[in-house]
Design a protein around this motif. Structure first.
Motif, PDB file in Angstrom:
ATOM      1  N   THR A   1       0.832  -1.203   0.000  1.00 41.37           N
ATOM      2  CA  THR A   1       0.000   0.000   0.000  1.00 41.37           C
ATOM      3  C   THR A   1       0.869   1.256   0.000  1.00 41.37           C
ATOM      4  O   THR A   1       0.626   2.201  -0.755  1.00 41.37           O
ATOM      5  CB  THR A   1      -0.938  -0.028   1.226  1.00 41.37           C
ATOM      6  OG1 THR A   1      -1.728  -1.224   1.152  1.00 41.37           O
ATOM      7  CG2 THR A   1      -1.856   1.176   1.242  1.00 41.37           C
TER       8      THR A   1
ATOM      9  N   ASP B   1      -7.495  -4.871  -2.256  1.00 40.45           N
ATOM     10  CA  ASP B   1      -7.302  -5.576  -0.989  1.00 40.45           C
ATOM     11  C   ASP B   1      -8.567  -5.338  -0.187  1.00 40.45           C
ATOM     12  O   ASP B   1      -8.689  -4.366   0.550  1.00 40.45           O
ATOM     13  CB  ASP B   1      -6.082  -5.017  -0.235  1.00 40.45           C
ATOM     14  CG  ASP B   1      -5.896  -5.693   1.120  1.00 40.45           C
ATOM     15  OD1 ASP B   1      -6.719  -6.572   1.471  1.00 40.45           O
ATOM     16  OD2 ASP B   1      -4.926  -5.349   1.818  1.00 40.45           O
TER      17      ASP B   1
ATOM     18  N   ARG C   1      -9.330  -6.615   4.485  1.00 41.82           N
ATOM     19  CA  ARG C   1      -9.486  -5.852   5.732  1.00 41.82           C
ATOM     20  C   ARG C   1     -10.011  -4.464   5.374  1.00 41.82           C
ATOM     21  O   ARG C   1      -9.524  -3.835   4.425  1.00 41.82           O
ATOM     22  CB  ARG C   1      -8.132  -5.675   6.428  1.00 41.82           C
ATOM     23  CG  ARG C   1      -7.457  -6.954   6.877  1.00 41.82           C
ATOM     24  CD  ARG C   1      -6.026  -6.663   7.343  1.00 41.82           C
ATOM     25  NE  ARG C   1      -5.255  -5.993   6.300  1.00 41.82           N
ATOM     26  CZ  ARG C   1      -4.518  -4.913   6.489  1.00 41.82           C
ATOM     27  NH1 ARG C   1      -4.450  -4.339   7.676  1.00 41.82           N
ATOM     28  NH2 ARG C   1      -3.853  -4.381   5.486  1.00 41.82           N
TER      29      ARG C   1
ATOM     30  N   GLN D   1      -6.469   3.096   4.499  1.00 46.38           N
ATOM     31  CA  GLN D   1      -5.052   3.453   4.418  1.00 46.38           C
ATOM     32  C   GLN D   1      -4.683   3.847   2.987  1.00 46.38           C
ATOM     33  O   GLN D   1      -3.982   4.834   2.767  1.00 46.38           O
ATOM     34  CB  GLN D   1      -4.223   2.240   4.868  1.00 46.38           C
ATOM     35  CG  GLN D   1      -2.730   2.497   4.950  1.00 46.38           C
ATOM     36  CD  GLN D   1      -1.935   1.193   4.920  1.00 46.38           C
ATOM     37  OE1 GLN D   1      -2.502   0.099   4.855  1.00 46.38           O
ATOM     38  NE2 GLN D   1      -0.614   1.314   4.944  1.00 46.38           N
TER      39      GLN D   1
ATOM     40  N   ASP E   1      -3.958  -2.298  -5.729  1.00 46.99           N
ATOM     41  CA  ASP E   1      -3.468  -2.890  -4.485  1.00 46.99           C
ATOM     42  C   ASP E   1      -4.185  -4.230  -4.299  1.00 46.99           C
ATOM     43  O   ASP E   1      -5.364  -4.349  -4.599  1.00 46.99           O
ATOM     44  CB  ASP E   1      -3.812  -1.953  -3.309  1.00 46.99           C
ATOM     45  CG  ASP E   1      -2.993  -2.254  -2.076  1.00 46.99           C
ATOM     46  OD1 ASP E   1      -2.074  -3.092  -2.145  1.00 46.99           O
ATOM     47  OD2 ASP E   1      -3.273  -1.633  -1.020  1.00 46.99           O
TER      48      ASP E   1
HETATM   49 MG   LIG Z   1      -1.886  -2.998   2.244  1.00 47.16          MG
END
Ligand SMILES: [Mg+2]
Ligand SMILES: Nc1nc2c(ncn2[C@@H]2O[C@H](COP(=O)(O)OP(=O)(O)O)[C@@H](O)[C@H]2O)c(=O)[nH]1
Length: 318
Positions: free
Chosen positions: A120, A143, A146, A152, A195
């Protein structure tokens, strides 16, 4: 430009301080402590290179090359080996020209790697780099494992002033990529950065997931140039090498990003990776901020490794 290059090199030198101490201080005492080039000398050299994480294969290749040159050139003094060793390490890392074509084409960059290696962060840094080159960038948060991962990434996208496309926690990563491709096309983006979640514990799952994402990109965005980067944590040494091997079995990797090269003593792993896998290390991460990503140049790296930085000189020279 020359100034920029100089500053860049200085930062590389200082980032590699621990790796240098780990490898080069041992070498220096070897070159100056031994009075002749004998078996014991080579054994000691082998140990330093292995302990420096250069990997068994690269170490043996370097030693063979060095022995040959020492013989050929009738070298008697250990100190005269230093330049030969530097050249041998550089030669081991040669894998031809490293291409950065994706930076200048309409492209999709898939970023893969296990959890915590710096995927990330690397995407954020890459986005920043591309943005400052005037490129239009879309970032896909595939991603979805989570929820925090998306948040993030969104922060990085905002920081880099790039467009962000995310999905619900637990949603299909390929669906997020599908949406992101649509957004990239609609906005005429230059680069789409994706990502992904790094779950390597089940290689079959990973392969299936990557295949699915790849199918979406191939179908929806066939004219986009493709880049697949594996991110590895430079502080993990030989572990990074074995991860790279596993990912190379699961996907067609076009390049490697080695992160956390600032402050690690295990930076020698970059030699092992290029030499054993033949996959170019395209970037190294040298810190946690948006500017801390550098293109990797093997010759610069080896030169930086063997260049004492000013702090060390201040402390160690009489
Ligand atoms: Mg990550
Ligand atoms: N020192 C340093 N830390 C890094 C670097 N790259 C990433 N990190 C840190 O590593 C941690 C994990 O990074 P992250 O991008 O979340 O990894 P991911 O799970 O692969 O997406 C974060 O705390 C980052 O700030 C680097 O080049 N140097």
């Amino acid at each position: 430009m020359a100034e920029e290059k100089k500053g860049f090199f200085r930062r590389l030198v200082s980032g590699l301080t621990k790796t240098r101490q780990n490898i080069v201080s041992g070498l220096d005492s070897l070159f100056h402590g031994f009075s002749s080039i004998d078996e014991e000398f080579y054994e000691e050299l082998e140990e330093i290179l292995i302990m420096g994480d250069l990997g068994v294969k690269a170490t043996y290749a370097i030693l063979d090359d060095l022995r040959e040159k020492v013989k050929e050139q009738h070298i008697k003094e250990p100190a005269d080996c230093k330049q030969l060793l530097i050249d041998s390490i550089k030669a081991q890392m040669q894998i031809g020209e490293t291409a950065y074509e994706f930076e200048n084409r309409k492209s999709v960059v898939l970023v893969i790697g296990v959890n915590g290696v710096g995927k990330t962060t690397t995407i954020g840094k890459l986005a920043g780099k591309l943005r400052s080159d005037g490129k239009k960038v879309v970032i896909a948060a595939a991603d979805t494992f989570r929820a925090a991962a998306g948040d993030q990434l969104k922060e990085w996208a905002d920081r880099a002033n790039a467009e962000f496309i995310g999905g619900q926690e637990g949603s299909d990563p390929a669906a997020v990529v599908y949406d992101a491709v649509a957004a990239a096309k609609a906005r005429k983006a230059d680069v789409l950065l994706c990502d992904t979640a790094g779950r390597l514990h089940n290689k079959k799952n990973l392969m299936e997931e990557l295949k699915k994402i790849n199918r979406v990109i191939e179908r929806e965005y066939p004219d986009a140039y493709r880049e697949t980067l594996v991110v590895l944590d430079g502080t993990t040494g030989q572990n990074a090498l074995s991860q790279a091997k596993q990912f190379a079995e699961a996907a067609e990797i076009t390049g490697i990003v080695l992160t956390k090269m600032d402050g690690t003593a295990k930076g020698g792993i970059v030699v092992a990776i290029q030499s054993e896998l033949g996959i170019p290390v395209k970037y190294i991460g040298v810190g946690e901020t948006i500017d801390d990503l550098q293109k990797f140049d093997p010759d610069d790296f080896v030169n930086a490794l063997f260049t004492a930085d000013s702090h060390e000189e201040d402390g160690e020279e009489e």
